[in-house]
Each structure stands twice: as C-alpha cells, then as structure tokens.
Design a protein around this motif. Structure first.
Motif, PDB file in Angstrom:
ATOM      1  N   PRO A   4      -5.950 -17.840  48.800  1.00 30.63           N
ATOM      2  CA  PRO A   4      -6.883 -17.484  49.913  1.00 30.63           C
ATOM      3  C   PRO A   4      -5.675 -15.856  50.718  1.00 30.63           C
ATOM      4  O   PRO A   4      -4.453 -15.986  50.380  1.00 30.63           O
ATOM      5  CB  PRO A   4      -6.597 -18.589  50.791  1.00 30.63           C
ATOM      6  CG  PRO A   4      -5.304 -19.345  50.184  1.00 30.63           C
ATOM      7  CD  PRO A   4      -5.637 -19.413  48.802  1.00 30.63           C
ATOM      8  N   GLU A   5      -6.308 -15.390  51.435  1.00 30.99           N
ATOM      9  CA  GLU A   5      -5.870 -13.887  52.298  1.00 30.99           C
ATOM     10  C   GLU A   5      -4.417 -14.013  53.133  1.00 30.99           C
ATOM     11  O   GLU A   5      -3.356 -13.601  53.114  1.00 30.99           O
ATOM     12  CB  GLU A   5      -6.537 -13.672  52.850  1.00 30.99           C
ATOM     13  CG  GLU A   5      -6.324 -12.129  53.419  1.00 30.99           C
ATOM     14  CD  GLU A   5      -7.440 -11.481  54.268  1.00 30.99           C
ATOM     15  OE1 GLU A   5      -6.361 -10.080  54.772  1.00 30.99           O
ATOM     16  OE2 GLU A   5      -8.202 -11.582  54.204  1.00 30.99           O
ATOM     17  N   GLU A   6      -4.304 -15.601  53.314  1.00 24.96           N
ATOM     18  CA  GLU A   6      -3.416 -16.051  53.971  1.00 24.96           C
ATOM     19  C   GLU A   6      -1.490 -16.235  53.537  1.00 24.96           C
ATOM     20  O   GLU A   6      -0.861 -16.796  54.041  1.00 24.96           O
ATOM     21  CB  GLU A   6      -3.193 -17.667  55.389  1.00 24.96           C
ATOM     22  CG  GLU A   6      -3.266 -18.602  54.544  1.00 24.96           C
ATOM     23  CD  GLU A   6      -5.228 -18.370  54.181  1.00 24.96           C
ATOM     24  OE1 GLU A   6      -5.598 -19.659  53.951  1.00 24.96           O
ATOM     25  OE2 GLU A   6      -5.872 -18.339  54.533  1.00 24.96           O
ATOM     26  N   ARG A   7      -2.012 -16.624  52.032  1.00 19.80           N
ATOM     27  CA  ARG A   7      -0.849 -16.540  50.875  1.00 19.80           C
ATOM     28  C   ARG A   7      -0.967 -15.575  50.566  1.00 19.80           C
ATOM     29  O   ARG A   7       0.402 -15.556  49.780  1.00 19.80           O
ATOM     30  CB  ARG A   7      -1.343 -17.902  49.847  1.00 19.80           C
ATOM     31  CG  ARG A   7      -1.674 -18.831  50.408  1.00 19.80           C
ATOM     32  CD  ARG A   7      -0.737 -19.910  51.345  1.00 19.80           C
ATOM     33  NE  ARG A   7       0.442 -20.070  50.635  1.00 19.80           N
ATOM     34  CZ  ARG A   7       0.898 -20.750  49.793  1.00 19.80           C
ATOM     35  NH1 ARG A   7      -0.465 -21.783  49.986  1.00 19.80           N
ATOM     36  NH2 ARG A   7       2.274 -20.889  49.036  1.00 19.80           N
ATOM     37  N   TYR A   8      -1.197 -14.566  50.689  1.00 21.40           N
ATOM     38  CA  TYR A   8      -0.702 -12.637  50.281  1.00 21.40           C
ATOM     39  C   TYR A   8       0.624 -12.533  50.165  1.00 21.40           C
ATOM     40  O   TYR A   8       1.231 -12.670  49.019  1.00 21.40           O
ATOM     41  CB  TYR A   8      -1.307 -11.585  50.561  1.00 21.40           C
ATOM     42  CG  TYR A   8      -2.805 -11.520  50.628  1.00 21.40           C
ATOM     43  CD1 TYR A   8      -3.468 -13.007  49.324  1.00 21.40           C
ATOM     44  CD2 TYR A   8      -3.641 -10.960  50.718  1.00 21.40           C
ATOM     45  CE1 TYR A   8      -4.897 -12.984  49.459  1.00 21.40           C
ATOM     46  CE2 TYR A   8      -5.676 -10.408  50.631  1.00 21.40           C
ATOM     47  CZ  TYR A   8      -6.480 -11.693  48.962  1.00 21.40           C
ATOM     48  OH  TYR A   8      -7.374 -11.429  49.437  1.00 21.40           O
TER      49      TYR A   8
END
Length: 419
Positions: free
Chosen positions: A171-175
């Motif tokens: 997910p984007e929040e883990r990029y």
C-alpha cells in the motif's frame, strides 16, 4: 592518484576510499587496468567488523570480452558459492535474507526464475504502461509548484518505488518505509544511512527482516484473498508443482525492491546529469523524442552502470585472457569498466544518444542472470524523460551530484535541480 597519471599499480579496488574519488579518476583507473595483459589480482578488504572472514583475494574482470565469456560460462563462474555483492562471504544469517535466485545456479535458479519471470515479460510491462505514465505525471505535478529541489528523492526515486510496490501490492502508506529500508540495505556503508560503522551488519539485517516481514504479512493476506498483484501470483503460482517457500518469497522481495528501486532511480538521476552536461544531446532528443528514446535510454544505462560489479566463484581450472583460474578463485565482473571499454565503444566517455550498436552490460551480460527487470527499467526511464521533456522542458541539474559511498552501486543520493 590523479587523472592522466594513473598506473595499474596505483589502483586498489579494495580500498573503500577509491570509491569516494571523483568519477573521472575511477574511470581513468579502470582504463589503466584494461591495459594489462591479464586480469589484475587484489587483496580482499578487512570485513571482520560485520563478522565476515577475508579470503586470499580476488581477480577483477575489467574487459568487456572477459565479462561476456564469464557470464556465458556459469558452470565455471558460478553464483551459488559466496556473496555476489562482495568479495567477502557473509555470516550464515545473511543468507537467510539475501539467498535469492541471484545467488543461485541452475537448475534451482531456473526454477525460481520461471515462477517470477511472468511478471516481467514484454506483454506484462506493456499492460502496466498506463500505470507508469500516470505515476510519472503525478510525480511531476507534485514537484511543479516548487520549481526545483532534490531530483533523486522528489522525482527519480519515486517512479520505480511506486511501480515495484504496486506490482507487489504494497500500500501507498508504506512506500516511504520501503524506500528507507532499501537505502539501508544497499547503502549501509554510507554514514548518511548508517552513521556508526560498527552497526552496519545489524542495520542490514534489521532492514532485511522488516522487509521480509512486510511481504510475509502481505502473502498471508493474499493466500486468503488473492488480488491482481505479483504477491498473489507468487503465492498461488507454481512451476512443475512447486511454489516459492516463505524464505524464497522474502528473499525475492528484498531483491526486487533493492534492484528494481535503486538501480532504475540511479539511471534516471544519472540521465538528468548527463543531459545537463551535454545540452546538444538533450536538444537532439527533445527534437524527436520517440525516434531517439531507444538508443538514448541504452546510452544512459551504459554510462550510469548502476550496478558496478557482480561476483562469481570459479568451480574448476579454466583459462581466460591469459589467466589460469582454479577452483575457489573469486572473480569480480566490473560492468562499469566493460561499459567504457575502448575496444568495444568508440569514444567511450562521450554521451551519444544515437550510439548504435550499444552492447553495454548495464543489465548484465547475456546468460542466465541477465537482469529480469530490464524491460521494466527501460520503460520507466523512457516514460519519465518523456514526461519531463513534455511538462518541464527546461529542467536541469544545478550542482554536482552527491554520490553514494559504495563500491557496489554507482548511486546518486542527492541531485539539486531546477526548472
């Protein structure tokens, strides 16, 4: 050691300070080494601070032809004995995280490559081209108000990071966390990422464990609820009745985020630097982007040579370029040197976006370990520069790059830019 006065005996590739020298000096050093009548031999650096024992030394393959031959003879120059990213053989706990297919020989290597290669075919890359374009457009829209900044962190790193994470289903929040962890793995010897030299081994292992835990949790979800991503394909797919083990999946993910993120972002960063320093080449490419894009991208990868070397270990007596190798000899294949070999590339230090043919080894040489993500990397570099030229036509770097302190990756950490 200064450019123009370098003799082969002045060069020590095992000296970490060598890799902090200006690029012009390093290139001149490899030019001197290529003049030798056989591959040079170097003592190994002291790596006892990470629990690794130094061996008797290693041979450096610096000529294009030598690396081609070694790469096409994997039964002699093997990948499974030792650490492909260095002369030292790491403690066993490292192999738990970094024992990916890049560290294997056939038939095990071939089995794993068949499982994961489906996500990196021309057809699959074409399928996600629209996603790559949308990502590049968004990145440029995000930086447009500032008028400049750090090209690496704000532009070059973001595209490959997003595409790799999206492919896996991260997910984007883990990029950002994936970005920080990959920097630690690949840049552990750089004080920006690991300030205390004594903590290098612990930092690498901690980062690798967190990355493995990330994909392990995701895989558990995908077993119950498959999605249209690579993690689902890996946990549900098999070849000849076999699927990836948990350890193989973790090691592959670490390889993917490091190789797919670090190398492509460095190629893009080197590309802006090269285009800034060679405005006539920049103007030519802008005049007909699609015509020159294929050769321009290859030329960027040649001169960037994001991966400096790969190691192989000799399995039996073998003669190459006047040197008689024996079982157990360590060999480092220096792609950065091969890609400037004057026997292959006319005017090798020149940046020429029309260079053709261009048999560079920026993705490795032909053989079982040729870069699995080469199609994806080419596509990402092409799309990024197409959008930069279209939306920020006067973009340029404004200062020399801040380079990664590494003998393995020809990395750019920071590159000031404006438009």
């Amino acid at each position: 050691m200064t450019t123009g006065t370098i003799r082969p005996e002045d060069v020590d590739l095992s000296d970490l300070e060598f890799w902090a020298r200006p690029l012009s000096e390093r290139n001149a050093a490899f030019t001197a080494l290529r003049s030798l009548d056989r591959p040079p031999f170097f003592a190994e650096p002291d790596m006892s601070f990470i629990g690794a024992e130094s061996g008797p030394g290693y041979y450096a393959l610096v000529r294009h032809a030598d690396i081609i031959e070694a790469s096409r003879t994997p039964q002699v120059f093997c990948s499974s004995r030792g650490n492909i990213a260095g002369t030292f053989d790491p403690p066993p706990e490292f192999l738990e995280y970094f024992g990916s297919m890049i560290n294997m020989d056939d038939p095990r290597h071939a089995r794993l490559r068949r499982i994961v290669s489906r996500a990196f075919t021309h057809r699959m890359i074409a399928k996600i081209e629209d996603d790559i374009v949308r990502a590049a457009v968004r990145i440029i829209e995000d930086v447009r108000p500032a008028g400049g900044g750090d090209f690496v962190t704000e532009v070059a790193a973001r595209l490959p990071l997003k595409i790799i994470c999206d492919l896996m289903g991260i997910p984007e929040e883990r990029y950002q966390r994936v970005f920080d962890l990959s920097n630690t793995v690949i840049g552990a010897f750089d004080p920006e990422y690991v300030p205390d030299f004594a903590e290098v081994a612990a930092a690498i292992l901690a980062a690798a464990e967190e990355l493995r835990g990330m994909v392990r949790d995701l895989a558990a979800e995908r077993i119950e609820r498959p999605a249209d991503d690579l993690t689902s394909a890996l946990v549900h797919g098999n070849v000849d009745g076999e699927s990836l083990t948990d350890q193989e999946l973790g090691s592959f993910f670490i390889l993917l985020v490091v190789a797919g993120n670090e190398t492509t972002r460095n190629a893009i960063a080197h590309g802006l630097k090269l285009l800034t320093l060679n405005p006539e080449q920049r103007d030519r490419w802008k005049s007909d982007f699609d015509r020159y894009a294929p050769t321009a991208v290859e030329e960027i990868v040649r001169l960037a040579s994001p991966v400096t070397f790969m190691r192989r270990t000799v399995t039996r007596d073998y003669e190459l370029n006047g040197q008689r190798f024996k079982d157990g000899d360590k060999v480092l294949m220096y792609y950065c040197s091969a890609n400037r070999d004057e026997a292959v590339f006319p005017d090798p230090d020149a940046f020429d976006i029309t260079r053709d043919p261009n048999p560079h080894l920026g993705f490795g040489a032909a053989g079982p370990h040729f870069c699995l993500g080469a199609h994806l990397a080419r596509q990402e570099i092409t799309v990024m520069f197409r959008e930069l030229f279209r939306q920020l036509p006067d973009i340029r770097s404004t200062a020399p790059p801040e380079r990664l302190y590494s003998s393995f990756i020809n990395g750019i950490k920071h590159l000031p830019y404006e438009f």
